[in-house]
Design an enzyme around this catalytic site. Structure first.
Site, PDB file in Angstrom:
ATOM      1  N   GLY A 198       0.801  -1.216   0.173  1.00 49.52           N
ATOM      2  CA  GLY A 198      -0.116   0.019  -0.017  1.00 49.52           C
ATOM      3  C   GLY A 198       0.988   1.108   0.080  1.00 49.52           C
ATOM      4  O   GLY A 198       1.728   1.520   0.766  1.00 49.52           O
ATOM      5  N   ASP A 202       0.561   8.016   6.197  1.00 46.24           N
ATOM      6  CA  ASP A 202      -0.636   8.714   6.773  1.00 46.24           C
ATOM      7  C   ASP A 202      -0.717   8.774   8.376  1.00 46.24           C
ATOM      8  O   ASP A 202      -1.645   9.233   9.111  1.00 46.24           O
ATOM      9  CB  ASP A 202      -2.089   8.181   6.330  1.00 46.24           C
ATOM     10  CG  ASP A 202      -2.225   6.846   7.125  1.00 46.24           C
ATOM     11  OD1 ASP A 202      -1.073   5.931   7.366  1.00 46.24           O
ATOM     12  OD2 ASP A 202      -3.306   6.400   7.419  1.00 46.24           O
ATOM     13  N   ASN A 204      -0.878   6.661  10.505  1.00 48.44           N
ATOM     14  CA  ASN A 204      -2.092   5.943  11.303  1.00 48.44           C
ATOM     15  C   ASN A 204      -3.167   6.576  11.388  1.00 48.44           C
ATOM     16  O   ASN A 204      -4.199   6.148  12.031  1.00 48.44           O
ATOM     17  CB  ASN A 204      -1.328   5.539  12.607  1.00 48.44           C
ATOM     18  CG  ASN A 204      -1.863   4.283  13.169  1.00 48.44           C
ATOM     19  OD1 ASN A 204      -2.034   3.333  12.361  1.00 48.44           O
ATOM     20  ND2 ASN A 204      -2.122   3.989  14.747  1.00 48.44           N
TER      21      ASN A 204
END
Length: 304
Positions: A198, A202, A204
């Protein structure tokens, strides 16, 4: 004829007046000022000549530097490159960086992802067993940043770049999404599979999103066997390039533990784990009768 004579006389008079004004100005300047003015005029006049000389000197230094490097390292470097190409054995395994999370990231995080992808490309180009590298769903902020900061990416070799989603590029039955939230542990790598990483930075904010995407598409998913070999101070969520490099290292070393400790950054506090799941360092401290140091606080900034 009279008119022509008058014009010539007028022109001569004007020229004389201009010459007189220049002479007057020149006389008004002191000797030092006139000398400074002449020096400045000469400096301006020689500008192009100085520029050309600087260019020639720069070129000469470049040639000399190249000659010295070739004399000192030419044979070794050339033989090293030949040896690297000769020893390189491409793998049929596919690694896909899923760039479909562009809208979920801030610009600063997109830039971090760009650097991680650059690292993946560079490592794959120089490793012993390069994989079939895919970038999918490339667009938005990421592509714009690559166009602005890294125009050479359009000339990248040995990488397949698609604007389409990975599910449109690779057969569904070949896909395995690598996500730390998966209950499945990856024991071995299947050379016929395409493993998806992926492309998300971000901190988390979107926990579990890659796992959910994999389930929505109905494709296989798994996590790296990190817990079986490594104990870490932080959550076991790795940067894109770390996952990519661990796969490359495993293909070379055929050992997950060696692959993890070759790649994992020191800041994650990784220590080896014994067969019973105890950290080797802790076991040594218990055997010596000393108290282990308390674990440092968990990192607040995590990268998927």
């Amino acid at each position: 004829m009279a008119d022509d004579g008058e014009k010539r006389e007028k022109s001569a008079r004007e020229h004389g007046e201009q010459h007189g004004e220049a002479a007057a100005e020149n006389q008004a300047l002191s000797k030092r000022q006139r000398k400074k003015l002449l020096k400045q005029q000469k400096w301006e006049g020689d500008r192009e000549l100085r520029k050309q000389k600087r260019k020639e000197r720069k070129q000469q230094r470049r040639v000399q530097r190249q000659n010295c490097e070739e004399e000192e390292h030419g044979d070794d470097a050339q033989s090293s490159r030949k040896r690297l190409r000769r020893d390189m054995t491409p793998s049929s395994l596919r690694l896909v960086v899923d760039c479909s999370f562009d809208s979920l990231m801030l610009l600063k995080d997109v830039r971090k992802l760009h650097k991680q992808i650059q690292r993946c490309y560079a490592e794959n180009r120089r490793c012993v067993h390069p994989v079939q590298f895919y970038l999918t769903s490339l667009g938005g902020q990421l592509k714009q940043g690559m166009d602005e900061k890294d125009k050479g990416w359009v000339n990248w070799k040995d990488v397949t770049i698609k604007t389409e989603h990975y599910s449109k590029v690779v057969a569904k039955e070949d896909l395995v999404y690598l996500t730390s939230d998966s209950p499945n542990v990856l024991e071995e790598l299947d050379q016929n599979k395409a493993y998806v990483i992926g492309g998300l930075v971000d901190h988390n904010h979107h926990k579990g999103i890659t796992f959910e995407r994999a389930k929505e598409l109905g494709i296989d998913h798994a996590q790296l066997p990190l817990n079986s070999f490594v104990k870490m101070n932080s959550r076991k969520v790795l940067a894109v390039n770390h996952v990519f490099e661990i796969i490359l290292a495993y293909l070379e070393k055929h050992s997950w533990q060696e692959a993890f400790f070759t790649v994992l950054p020191m800041r994650k506090g990784a220590v080896a784990v014994d067969k019973d799941g105890t950290a080797v360092q802790e076991k040594e401290e218990e055997d010596s009768g000393s108290e282990p140091d308390p674990d440092p606080p968990e990192q607040t900034e995590k990268i998927t």
